[in-house]
Design a protein around this motif. Structure first.
Motif, mmCIF file in Angstrom:
data_model
loop_
_atom_site.group_PDB
_atom_site.id
_atom_site.type_symbol
_atom_site.label_atom_id
_atom_site.label_comp_id
_atom_site.label_asym_id
_atom_site.label_seq_id
_atom_site.Cartn_x
_atom_site.Cartn_y
_atom_site.Cartn_z
ATOM 1 N N THR A 43 11.189 2.152 -7.006
ATOM 2 C CA THR A 43 11.017 1.241 -8.133
ATOM 3 C C THR A 43 9.635 1.406 -8.766
ATOM 4 O OG1 THR A 43 10.249 -0.509 -6.662
ATOM 5 C CG2 THR A 43 12.607 -0.484 -7.185
ATOM 6 N N ALA A 44 8.849 2.348 -8.236
ATOM 7 C CA ALA A 44 7.495 2.588 -8.758
ATOM 8 C C ALA A 44 7.572 3.120 -10.183
ATOM 9 C CB ALA A 44 6.747 3.570 -7.866
ATOM 10 N N ILE A 45 6.575 2.728 -10.990
ATOM 11 C CA ILE A 45 6.544 3.165 -12.390
ATOM 12 C C ILE A 45 5.403 4.131 -12.674
ATOM 13 C CG2 ILE A 45 7.729 1.127 -13.271
ATOM 14 C CD1 ILE A 45 4.916 0.029 -14.046
ATOM 15 N N GLY A 46 4.625 4.471 -11.652
ATOM 16 C CA GLY A 46 3.510 5.389 -11.839
ATOM 17 C C GLY A 46 2.608 5.411 -10.620
ATOM 18 N N ILE A 47 1.444 6.045 -10.789
ATOM 19 C CA ILE A 47 0.455 6.156 -9.716
ATOM 20 C C ILE A 47 -0.902 5.747 -10.274
ATOM 21 C CG2 ILE A 47 -0.722 7.745 -8.143
ATOM 22 C CD1 ILE A 47 1.729 9.560 -8.284
ATOM 23 N N ASN A 48 -1.672 5.025 -9.464
ATOM 24 C CA ASN A 48 -3.038 4.651 -9.797
ATOM 25 C C ASN A 48 -3.848 4.712 -8.509
ATOM 26 O OD1 ASN A 48 -5.346 3.664 -11.035
ATOM 27 N ND2 ASN A 48 -4.717 1.535 -10.794
ATOM 28 N N GLY B 121 0.813 -1.214 0.000
ATOM 29 C CA GLY B 121 0.000 0.000 0.000
ATOM 30 C C GLY B 121 0.848 1.266 0.000
ATOM 31 N N MET B 122 1.981 1.220 -0.678
ATOM 32 C CA MET B 122 2.901 2.367 -0.702
ATOM 33 C C MET B 122 2.378 3.460 -1.639
ATOM 34 S SD MET B 122 5.478 1.389 1.229
ATOM 35 C CE MET B 122 6.893 2.367 0.786
ATOM 36 N N ARG B 123 2.657 4.690 -1.269
ATOM 37 C CA ARG B 123 2.410 5.818 -2.162
ATOM 38 C C ARG B 123 3.699 6.098 -2.916
ATOM 39 N NH1 ARG B 123 -2.792 8.289 -1.090
ATOM 40 N NH2 ARG B 123 -3.443 7.541 0.948
ATOM 41 N N LYS B 124 3.594 6.694 -4.095
ATOM 42 C CA LYS B 124 4.799 6.975 -4.879
ATOM 43 C C LYS B 124 5.553 8.124 -4.227
ATOM 44 C CE LYS B 124 6.483 7.435 -9.539
ATOM 45 N NZ LYS B 124 7.123 8.678 -9.839
ATOM 46 N N TYR C 217 3.694 -0.744 -9.674
ATOM 47 C CA TYR C 217 4.955 -1.448 -9.900
ATOM 48 C C TYR C 217 4.793 -2.406 -11.069
ATOM 49 C CZ TYR C 217 5.906 0.324 -5.242
ATOM 50 O OH TYR C 217 6.078 1.146 -4.167
ATOM 51 N N PRO C 218 5.904 -2.731 -11.743
ATOM 52 C CA PRO C 218 5.805 -3.674 -12.857
ATOM 53 C C PRO C 218 5.487 -5.095 -12.385
ATOM 54 C CG PRO C 218 8.103 -3.089 -12.442
ATOM 55 C CD PRO C 218 7.254 -2.211 -11.557
ATOM 56 N N ASN C 219 5.841 -5.407 -11.113
ATOM 57 C CA ASN C 219 5.561 -6.725 -10.548
ATOM 58 C C ASN C 219 5.650 -6.619 -9.026
ATOM 59 O OD1 ASN C 219 8.421 -6.903 -9.857
ATOM 60 N ND2 ASN C 219 8.754 -7.369 -12.020
ATOM 61 N N GLN D 74 7.606 -8.088 -7.012
ATOM 62 C CA GLN D 74 8.992 -8.051 -6.539
ATOM 63 C C GLN D 74 9.501 -6.609 -6.463
ATOM 64 O OE1 GLN D 74 7.829 -10.081 -8.993
ATOM 65 N NE2 GLN D 74 8.709 -12.121 -8.812
ATOM 66 N N ALA D 75 9.111 -5.780 -7.418
ATOM 67 C CA ALA D 75 9.494 -4.370 -7.389
ATOM 68 C C ALA D 75 8.847 -3.663 -6.202
ATOM 69 C CB ALA D 75 9.108 -3.686 -8.702
ATOM 70 N N SER D 76 7.656 -4.115 -5.815
ATOM 71 C CA SER D 76 6.992 -3.567 -4.626
ATOM 72 C C SER D 76 7.807 -3.872 -3.370
ATOM 73 C CB SER D 76 5.585 -4.160 -4.512
ATOM 74 O OG SER D 76 4.942 -3.747 -3.334
ATOM 75 N N VAL D 77 8.304 -5.098 -3.268
ATOM 76 C CA VAL D 77 9.138 -5.491 -2.122
ATOM 77 C C VAL D 77 10.439 -4.689 -2.130
ATOM 78 C CG1 VAL D 77 10.435 -7.388 -1.076
ATOM 79 C CG2 VAL D 77 8.126 -7.795 -1.945
ATOM 80 N N ALA D 78 11.052 -4.530 -3.297
ATOM 81 C CA ALA D 78 12.294 -3.760 -3.405
ATOM 82 C C ALA D 78 12.066 -2.306 -2.985
ATOM 83 C CB ALA D 78 12.835 -3.828 -4.830
ATOM 84 N N ASP D 79 10.912 -1.742 -3.352
ATOM 85 C CA ASP D 79 10.620 -0.366 -2.977
ATOM 86 C C ASP D 79 10.404 -0.235 -1.474
ATOM 87 O OD1 ASP D 79 10.319 2.350 -3.892
ATOM 88 O OD2 ASP D 79 8.199 2.170 -3.369
ATOM 89 N N TYR D 80 9.784 -1.229 -0.865
ATOM 90 C CA TYR D 80 9.606 -1.221 0.597
ATOM 91 C C TYR D 80 10.976 -1.220 1.278
ATOM 92 C CZ TYR D 80 7.676 -2.315 5.179
ATOM 93 O OH TYR D 80 7.329 -2.279 6.508
ATOM 94 N N LYS D 81 11.915 -1.983 0.741
ATOM 95 C CA LYS D 81 13.279 -1.999 1.285
ATOM 96 C C LYS D 81 13.934 -0.628 1.107
ATOM 97 C CE LYS D 81 17.655 -4.539 1.016
ATOM 98 N NZ LYS D 81 18.549 -3.430 1.100
ATOM 99 N N LEU D 82 13.759 -0.006 -0.053
ATOM 100 C CA LEU D 82 14.300 1.342 -0.264
ATOM 101 C C LEU D 82 13.699 2.335 0.729
ATOM 102 C CD1 LEU D 82 14.249 1.545 -4.175
ATOM 103 C CD2 LEU D 82 16.276 1.476 -2.699
ATOM 104 N N TRP D 83 12.398 2.220 0.968
ATOM 105 C CA TRP D 83 11.729 3.095 1.934
ATOM 106 C C TRP D 83 12.328 2.911 3.328
ATOM 107 C CZ3 TRP D 83 8.624 1.440 6.117
ATOM 108 C CH2 TRP D 83 8.042 2.474 6.844
ATOM 109 N N GLN D 84 12.513 1.645 3.740
ATOM 110 C CA GLN D 84 13.099 1.388 5.061
ATOM 111 C C GLN D 84 14.502 1.972 5.164
ATOM 112 O OE1 GLN D 84 12.714 -2.886 5.560
ATOM 113 N NE2 GLN D 84 11.051 -2.541 6.997
#
Length: 87
Positions: free
Chosen positions: A21-26, A11-14, A32-34, A36-46
């Protein structure tokens, strides 16, 4: 559902400041493209959020309750799960 379309399992916001790793907003949420990119972005956020200060588990859960959870007893719920996993 937006979760399936956005592939956003946390439930991340861009973000506007940190790497992502987000590719846009909806519907106000990052896309995210998949998953896995969502998990990678959560790690970047942390990494971005906690780079200046280490937190205890309790401090981290309290932080999540303040910033992320919509329930008032989120910290108690998580601590109960943690306690049950240790048993």
């Amino acid at each position: 559902s937006d979760l399936k379309v956005n592939k956003n399992i946390f439930g991340m916001r861009k973000p506007t400041v940190r790497p992502t790793t987000a590719i846009g907003i909806n519907s106000k949420y990052a896309m995210y493209p998949n998953w896995q990119a969502s998990v990678a972005d959560y790690k970047l956020w942390q990494e971005y959020t906690f780079k200046k200060k280490e937190m205890t588990r309790k401090e981290y859960i309290a932080f999540l309750q303040k910033r992320y959870s919509e329930t008032s007893d989120y910290m108690n719920r998580v601590m109960r799960i943690v306690k049950n996993q240790k048993a």
